[in-house]
Write an enzyme that holds these catalytic residues in place. Sequence first.
Site, mmCIF file in Angstrom:
data_model
loop_
_atom_site.group_PDB
_atom_site.id
_atom_site.type_symbol
_atom_site.label_atom_id
_atom_site.label_comp_id
_atom_site.label_asym_id
_atom_site.label_seq_id
_atom_site.Cartn_x
_atom_site.Cartn_y
_atom_site.Cartn_z
ATOM 1 C CD GLU A 85 45.756 48.427 35.491
ATOM 2 O OE1 GLU A 85 44.558 48.685 35.283
ATOM 3 O OE2 GLU A 85 46.318 47.382 35.110
ATOM 4 C CG ASP A 86 42.090 48.680 38.129
ATOM 5 O OD1 ASP A 86 43.235 48.295 37.788
ATOM 6 O OD2 ASP A 86 41.102 47.920 38.129
ATOM 7 C CG ASP B 36 47.863 42.537 42.799
ATOM 8 O OD1 ASP B 36 48.294 42.734 43.935
ATOM 9 O OD2 ASP B 36 47.254 41.495 42.491
ATOM 10 C CG PHE C 145 40.076 41.500 46.238
ATOM 11 C CD1 PHE C 145 40.969 41.124 45.246
ATOM 12 C CD2 PHE C 145 38.795 41.899 45.863
ATOM 13 C CE1 PHE C 145 40.597 41.132 43.913
ATOM 14 C CE2 PHE C 145 38.415 41.913 44.533
ATOM 15 C CZ PHE C 145 39.327 41.529 43.560
ATOM 16 N NE ARG D 289 33.709 46.197 36.408
ATOM 17 C CZ ARG D 289 34.984 45.802 36.312
ATOM 18 N NH1 ARG D 289 35.954 46.581 36.730
ATOM 19 N NH2 ARG D 289 35.284 44.635 35.796
HETATM 20 P P1 IMP Z 1 48.565 42.559 38.042
HETATM 21 O O1 IMP Z 1 48.957 42.104 36.677
HETATM 22 O O2 IMP Z 1 48.693 41.473 39.071
HETATM 23 O O3 IMP Z 1 49.262 43.829 38.475
HETATM 24 O O4 IMP Z 1 47.008 42.773 37.946
HETATM 25 C C1 IMP Z 1 46.408 43.980 38.057
HETATM 26 C C2 IMP Z 1 44.944 43.803 37.793
HETATM 27 O O5 IMP Z 1 44.356 42.826 38.667
HETATM 28 C C3 IMP Z 1 44.249 45.099 38.090
HETATM 29 O O6 IMP Z 1 44.187 45.907 36.948
HETATM 30 C C4 IMP Z 1 42.897 44.646 38.568
HETATM 31 O O7 IMP Z 1 42.050 44.489 37.464
HETATM 32 C C5 IMP Z 1 43.142 43.313 39.209
HETATM 33 N N1 IMP Z 1 43.283 43.460 40.675
HETATM 34 C C6 IMP Z 1 44.399 43.320 41.411
HETATM 35 N N2 IMP Z 1 44.169 43.531 42.713
HETATM 36 C C7 IMP Z 1 42.857 43.853 42.819
HETATM 37 C C8 IMP Z 1 41.994 44.199 43.935
HETATM 38 O O8 IMP Z 1 42.385 44.289 45.108
HETATM 39 N N3 IMP Z 1 40.707 44.453 43.614
HETATM 40 C C9 IMP Z 1 40.210 44.409 42.353
HETATM 41 N N4 IMP Z 1 40.981 44.079 41.287
HETATM 42 C C10 IMP Z 1 42.292 43.807 41.516
HETATM 43 MG MG MG Z 2 42.547 46.319 35.683
#
Ligand code: IMP
Ligand code: MG
Length: 177
Positions: free
Chosen positions: A97-98, A101, A150, A163
């Site tokens: 995963e990138d 969050d 962010f 990206r």
């Molecule tokens: P989560 O379900 O809230 O953990 O969402 C994670 C996803 O939200 C990541 O895989 C990203 O695609 C997106 N995301 C969360 N924070 C960021 C950020 O700071 N920059 C870009 N994408 C983010």
């Molecule tokens: Mg993602």
Amino acid sequence: MINDIERVLITEEELRAKVKAVGRQISRDYREKDPIFVGVLKGCFIFMADLMRSVDIHCAMDFMAVSSYSGTTSTGAVKINKDLSEDIQGRHVIIVEDILDSGVTLNYLKSFLQQREPASIRIATLMDKPSRRKAPVYADYSCFEVPDAFVVGYGLDYNERYRNLPYIGVLKPEIYA
Ligand code: IMP
Ligand code: MG
């Protein structure tokens, strides 16, 4: 020249060194296990490419695409837009995963994949924002812990842009406005 970045949070050199180190760690942990890397599109694509090139054991790869149902993120409902093409039963899965969050996406994805009875599931994330966590999910491999800002670049987007940046940066506030 893209002029929308307020500051560089993680440089190319830092990315290269840390991703390589995590790849080596995975190689040690998964020797003889023939793991399958499952990348979560689209944000994972550069991290996944670099991570896998730092892994020197037999391994396979596949991708999934997911999105959150708008308005229902508190329930943890996630939509599967692209499922795996490989069978993971009995396999050692590493979700790539990138950024972790709220954890809602990975929490759902992990239990979704668990139903297919893999031998194990671990999570490898490029970045972790632990201060934002809502769901009980932890990264087994995390390259960088980042503050609650962010971030974009190295695969991560804002409205599908940035990206392509080779580093991780923080966007200028006026870009959101
Ligand atoms: P989560 O379900 O809230 O953990 O969402 C994670 C996803 O939200 C990541 O895989 C990203 O695609 C997106 N995301 C969360 N924070 C960021 C950020 O700071 N920059 C870009 N994408 C983010
Ligand atoms: Mg993602």
